[in-house]
Design a protein around this motif. Sequence first.
Motif, PDB file in Angstrom:
ATOM      1  N   MET A  86      22.740  35.783  19.184  1.00  0.00           N
ATOM      2  CA  MET A  86      22.711  34.398  18.708  1.00  0.00           C
ATOM      3  C   MET A  86      21.951  34.328  17.390  1.00  0.00           C
ATOM      4  SD  MET A  86      20.982  31.003  20.483  1.00  0.00           S
ATOM      5  CE  MET A  86      22.267  30.786  21.712  1.00  0.00           C
ATOM      6  N   SER A  87      22.514  33.601  16.427  1.00  0.00           N
ATOM      7  CA  SER A  87      21.820  33.372  15.172  1.00  0.00           C
ATOM      8  C   SER A  87      20.668  32.399  15.390  1.00  0.00           C
ATOM      9  CB  SER A  87      22.783  32.792  14.128  1.00  0.00           C
ATOM     10  OG  SER A  87      23.848  33.672  13.884  1.00  0.00           O
ATOM     11  N   LYS A  88      19.720  32.407  14.450  1.00  0.00           N
ATOM     12  CA  LYS A  88      18.556  31.542  14.550  1.00  0.00           C
ATOM     13  C   LYS A  88      18.405  30.749  13.263  1.00  0.00           C
ATOM     14  CE  LYS A  88      14.432  33.500  14.623  1.00  0.00           C
ATOM     15  NZ  LYS A  88      13.217  34.199  15.147  1.00  0.00           N
ATOM     16  N   GLU A 109      15.602  28.235  11.570  1.00  0.00           N
ATOM     17  CA  GLU A 109      14.281  27.610  11.601  1.00  0.00           C
ATOM     18  C   GLU A 109      14.226  26.519  10.527  1.00  0.00           C
ATOM     19  OE1 GLU A 109      11.002  30.836  12.078  1.00  0.00           O
ATOM     20  OE2 GLU A 109      12.762  31.793  11.178  1.00  0.00           O
ATOM     21  N   ARG A 157      24.257  23.520  15.949  1.00  0.00           N
ATOM     22  CA  ARG A 157      25.005  23.475  17.217  1.00  0.00           C
ATOM     23  C   ARG A 157      26.467  23.880  17.028  1.00  0.00           C
ATOM     24  NH1 ARG A 157      21.040  19.422  17.964  1.00  0.00           N
ATOM     25  NH2 ARG A 157      22.243  17.855  16.823  1.00  0.00           N
ATOM     26  N   ALA A 202      23.889  28.360  16.909  1.00  0.00           N
ATOM     27  CA  ALA A 202      22.620  28.946  16.477  1.00  0.00           C
ATOM     28  C   ALA A 202      21.449  28.335  17.249  1.00  0.00           C
ATOM     29  CB  ALA A 202      22.414  28.728  14.979  1.00  0.00           C
ATOM     30  N   GLU A 203      20.463  29.152  17.518  1.00  0.00           N
ATOM     31  CA  GLU A 203      19.215  28.649  18.090  1.00  0.00           C
ATOM     32  C   GLU A 203      18.490  27.851  17.006  1.00  0.00           C
ATOM     33  OE1 GLU A 203      14.999  30.275  20.001  1.00  0.00           O
ATOM     34  OE2 GLU A 203      16.433  31.684  19.088  1.00  0.00           O
ATOM     35  N   LEU A 204      18.121  26.622  17.318  1.00  0.00           N
ATOM     36  CA  LEU A 204      17.496  25.735  16.341  1.00  0.00           C
ATOM     37  C   LEU A 204      16.016  25.609  16.662  1.00  0.00           C
ATOM     38  CD1 LEU A 204      17.838  23.774  13.954  1.00  0.00           C
ATOM     39  CD2 LEU A 204      18.465  22.007  15.614  1.00  0.00           C
ATOM     40  N   ILE A 205      15.182  25.973  15.701  1.00  0.00           N
ATOM     41  CA  ILE A 205      13.735  25.971  15.904  1.00  0.00           C
ATOM     42  C   ILE A 205      13.100  25.038  14.885  1.00  0.00           C
ATOM     43  CG2 ILE A 205      11.631  27.372  15.946  1.00  0.00           C
ATOM     44  CD1 ILE A 205      13.498  29.784  16.522  1.00  0.00           C
ATOM     45  N   ASN A 226      18.073  33.478  10.482  1.00  0.00           N
ATOM     46  CA  ASN A 226      17.680  34.800  10.970  1.00  0.00           C
ATOM     47  C   ASN A 226      16.447  35.346  10.248  1.00  0.00           C
ATOM     48  OD1 ASN A 226      19.708  34.675  12.851  1.00  0.00           O
ATOM     49  ND2 ASN A 226      21.161  35.856  11.625  1.00  0.00           N
TER      50      ASN A 226
END
Length: 201
Positions: free
Chosen positions: A1-3, A5, A27, A31-34, A179
């Motif tokens: 999964m991409s990230k 930030e 979304r 991607a993981e959203l931080i 990433n």
Amino acid sequence: MSKLEVFFDCSSPWTYLAITQVGGIARAHGAELIWRPILVGGIFNQINKEVYETRANPDHPKYRYMRKDLMNWADYRGVTINWPTIFPVNSVKAMRACIAAADIGKCETLALEVCDAYWGRNQDIAQDEVVAACAEAVGLDAAAILEKTNDPEIKQRLKNHTQEVMDRQGFGSPTMYVNETDMFFGQDRLVLVEEALKRAA
């Protein structure tokens, strides 16, 4: 999964424009959203003092164009921005509240409400009652959120986030990383953020 930030401070109108879009982009690409609330004033004080020189000369053609450009982007994004009476604003309490909200998965909704309170409704987000009203408006326990804004651990995390973005070569808000190493600055770079997420996928 991409990230993805997102380092942000709600006291920035460009940040408001970005965070109306960035969640949907993340979304859409899985991607993981931080979310990383920061204090952009702390960044300006250390590494980007030129911002203050620009603000001190509002008749400069570049500053006048910046205000026009902001309104053009707001129209394009469908976001209401009314230049607030208090500017710049002390966003410390609001950004601590966003950290507390992030811990329960509600940072995005609270940040959008805080931005609208400040940029859309001309409310002073330095005030407890405004932060509490924003929290309540998005279904959070206002008293609990306000209590968290005085938590030493939350205070330290806000400082840490602000230092972290500078350590990673960031210089303002919003600063975004795909990433961890692919940095993008500004709401007008969202198309490039999206392309980076596509490539990463």
